[in-house]
Design a protein around this motif. Structure first.
Motif, PDB file in Angstrom:
ATOM      1  N   SER A  27      73.225 -15.002 -39.688  1.00 49.04           N
ATOM      2  CA  SER A  27      72.056 -15.112 -40.587  1.00 49.04           C
ATOM      3  C   SER A  27      71.433 -13.746 -40.823  1.00 49.04           C
ATOM      4  N   LEU A  28      71.341 -12.946 -39.759  1.00 47.52           N
ATOM      5  CA  LEU A  28      70.790 -11.594 -39.889  1.00 47.52           C
ATOM      6  C   LEU A  28      71.682 -10.731 -40.774  1.00 47.52           C
ATOM      7  N   MET A  29      72.982 -10.896 -40.642  1.00 42.01           N
ATOM      8  CA  MET A  29      73.928 -10.142 -41.465  1.00 42.01           C
ATOM      9  C   MET A  29      73.709 -10.438 -42.952  1.00 42.01           C
ATOM     10  N   LEU A  30      73.587 -11.706 -43.308  1.00 44.62           N
ATOM     11  CA  LEU A  30      73.396 -12.073 -44.709  1.00 44.62           C
ATOM     12  C   LEU A  30      72.040 -11.610 -45.228  1.00 44.62           C
ATOM     13  N   LYS A  31      71.021 -11.699 -44.386  1.00 42.93           N
ATOM     14  CA  LYS A  31      69.690 -11.217 -44.770  1.00 42.93           C
ATOM     15  C   LYS A  31      69.738  -9.719 -45.076  1.00 42.93           C
ATOM     16  N   THR A  32      70.461  -8.975 -44.245  1.00 41.55           N
ATOM     17  CA  THR A  32      70.589  -7.530 -44.458  1.00 41.55           C
ATOM     18  C   THR A  32      71.357  -7.232 -45.741  1.00 41.55           C
TER      19      THR A  32
END
Length: 565
Positions: free
Chosen positions: A519-524
């Motif tokens: 989720s953090l990867m996609l947010k970034t």
């Protein structure tokens, strides 16, 4: 590159007893023909002419080496100034990351008023890709940047669409340099040797020609492919990945049985692969029979690599160690033989696994202009247009260059031929290469660049990814930097892909995308696109639910063949 050029000059200088820095044109021509016979005498003469080194039958080997290393294939200082651009959103664990998309942007701005243009055409059996780039004059110090970027853009188009040959038009010097780069011994020898295999013509050499102008080039052409989207009847499907075989039995859209079976893709025996796939499919059939599965009406499948329109495994990297002659005899028709073994003479359709991801996303999202990216053992990419159909491209995005950093990692698939290729950014290796920076207690052989982490085998990377996921749960403040780094990679890659793909949606799959880290990867990635590329239309990110991950791709694969009524 400058260091390598200096080493070559030292070798020439030691040989040069007169210390004149000159070699006869004939001797240089003979040497180049021995090193790269595919260039041929006309190609060698064009390269010598392009380098501009002749002086009464003599060649300055120092000037020639500078031209080849900087002007044709490398990054000298003037090229670095244009092509190595720091991103606005930093990759916390990869300080040297220099996105290719930013290099293109800066170069094009600098070259927008250049009078000269180099053009290229990449014909293939069912179409042709075209491209062009404004270029600096050969006597401009930025000329090296022109040659370098043109080479990368041609490489990008080759792995997007495939190509049987390369046709060039434009200024003599840059055309000669690019012809040399795509010949045996050149920077892109890997592409030139791979494409005949990709297209199922391994005995036909990849040809590079220079023509007088664009009027002598084939026109741009694509051949979109319509695929079935309804899994009616009794259908069997398989999805062949680098770590496991997925099999599914479907009756009128309902999954009766599904299974995942591990296998060893590095095994050099094609019979092992045939038996493993057939055995997995027969077990799925047997279990499904007890639930009402009838006579099989069709078989669909997906596999990494390129699959022909006639279901031939023309160049599938799930069989990497099968010798070329054995591959041609025993692997090319393996999908047809498997289908006949388990189902008899029924309709069959097999396509690339990335394409299946995109088609599965079309069914789930209910729209088009969708890119599917599987961040698994490597990057698997696919694309469906606004109508939900395929473009007829190979979409081997894992071979596209994403990073201009001269010290970017090499990869085992190209055997060190390139740096900065997507294999090392948008799959497990994009995470595992940085794992030692956030995970304590890793075995030494699990720390990149240990030799165990630099082969095509995936077991160690799968184990390291588990450690990364454990670290994300135990110490998210520390481990999150790894997922932010992966998100930076993804964001800049998508901006690069959007130059050629009209992307409204992207479906992200693969173990790297799981959990809070994913989720953090996609947010970034979304932050990268918003901050660095506000002019681009917004991309909507989608992740797979458990049902989609388990059987979504197989259902889409099962629907591919049309059942004759």
């Amino acid at each position: 590159m400058a260091h390598e050029a200096a080493e070559v000059k030292t070798v020439f200088n030691d040989w040069d007893t007169t210390k004149s820095s000159m070699i006869s044109e004939g001797a240089m021509e003979s040497l180049l023909l021995k090193l790269s016979p595919a260039l041929g005498r006309p190609g060698v003469q064009a390269l010598l002419k392009a380098a501009g080194n002749q002086n009464s039958g003599l060649v300055s080997y120092e000037d020639f080496i500078d031209y080849v290393w900087c002007g044709a294939t490398g990054l000298c200082d003037e090229a670095k100034e244009l092509l190595i651009v720091a991103p606005a959103v930093k990759a916390p664990l990869d300080a040297g990351f220099a996105p290719v998309v930013l290099a293109k942007k800066k170069y094009r701005e600098a070259a927008k008023n250049c009078a000269d243009t180099v053009y290229w055409a990449l014909p293939r059996p069912d179409g042709c890709a075209r491209g062009e780039l404004n270029v600096f004059p050969a006597d401009d110090k930025r000329f090296a940047a022109s040659v370098t970027l043109a080479g990368i853009m041609i490489q990008e188009a080759i792995w997007r669409c495939s190509a049987s040959s390369l046709i060039l038009a434009g200024p003599d010097k840059i055309c000669a340099a690019l012809k040399a780069a795509y010949a045996v011994g050149g920077t892109y020898e890997f592409e030139a040797s791979a494409m005949p295999k990709v297209l199922g013509t391994p005995d036909k050499a990849f040809q590079v020609s220079i023509v007088g102008g664009t009027e002598n080039m084939p026109a741009s052409k694509d051949t979109p492919q319509t695929c079935g989207k309804e899994a009616n009847g009794n259908r069997l499907a398989f999805d062949l990945g680098k770590s496991d075989i997925k099999t599914v039995a479907i009756k009128d859209g309902e999954v009766l049985d599904s299974a995942e079976t591990e296998w060893d893709v590095t095994n050099p025996d094609p019979q092992y692969h045939f038996d493993a796939i057939v055995d997995a499919m027969k077990k799925t059939i047997e279990r499904a029979r007890a639930k009402g599965f009838g006579d099989i009406d069709a078989v669909g499948g997906s596999a990494t690599g390129t699959v022909s329109g006639d279901n031939d495994a023309t160049w599938c990297d799930i069989f990497p160690n099968v010798p070329p002659d054995v591959y041609k005899e025993k692997v090319v028709d393996i999908f047809k033989r498997i289908a006949k073994e388990v189902a008899g003479d029924v309709p069959l359709k097999v396509i690339n696994d990335g394409e299946v991801t995109a088609l599965a996303a079309v069914q789930k999202i209910g729209g088009g202009n969708i890119m599917g990216i599987s961040m698994g053992s490597s990057e698997g990419g696919g694309y469906a247009n606004k109508d939900g159909n395929l473009m007829g491209w190979i979409n081997e995005l894992c071979y596209v260059r994403l990073d201009m950093n001269p010290d970017a990692p090499t990869d085992p698939w190209t055997k060190g031929a390139h740096r900065g290729i997507s294999h090392m950014y948008l799959g497990q290796r994009g995470a595992t290469k940085n794992a030692h920076k956030v995970c304590d207690g890793l075995k030494e052989e699990w720390k990149y660049p240990h030799e165990n982490m630099c082969t095509i085998k995936h077991e160690d990377h799968a184990n390291v990814l588990k450690k990364i996921q454990e670290a994300m749960k135990a110490d998210p403040d520390r481990a999150s930097s790894l997922y932010v780094t992966c998100g930076v990679y993804l964001g800049y890659a998508l901006a690069q892909y959007k130059e050629y793909y009209d992307i409204d949606h992207v479906m992200i799959l693969g173990r790297v995308s799981k959990g809070d880290g994913g989720s953090l990867m996609l947010k970034t990635a979304a932050e990268v696109l918003e901050k660095e590329f506000p002019e681009l239309p917004k991309i909507t990110f989608h992740t797979a639910d458990d049902h989609f991950k388990a059987v979504g791709q197989c259902i889409a694969a099962a629907a591919l063949p049309e059942i004759k009524k």
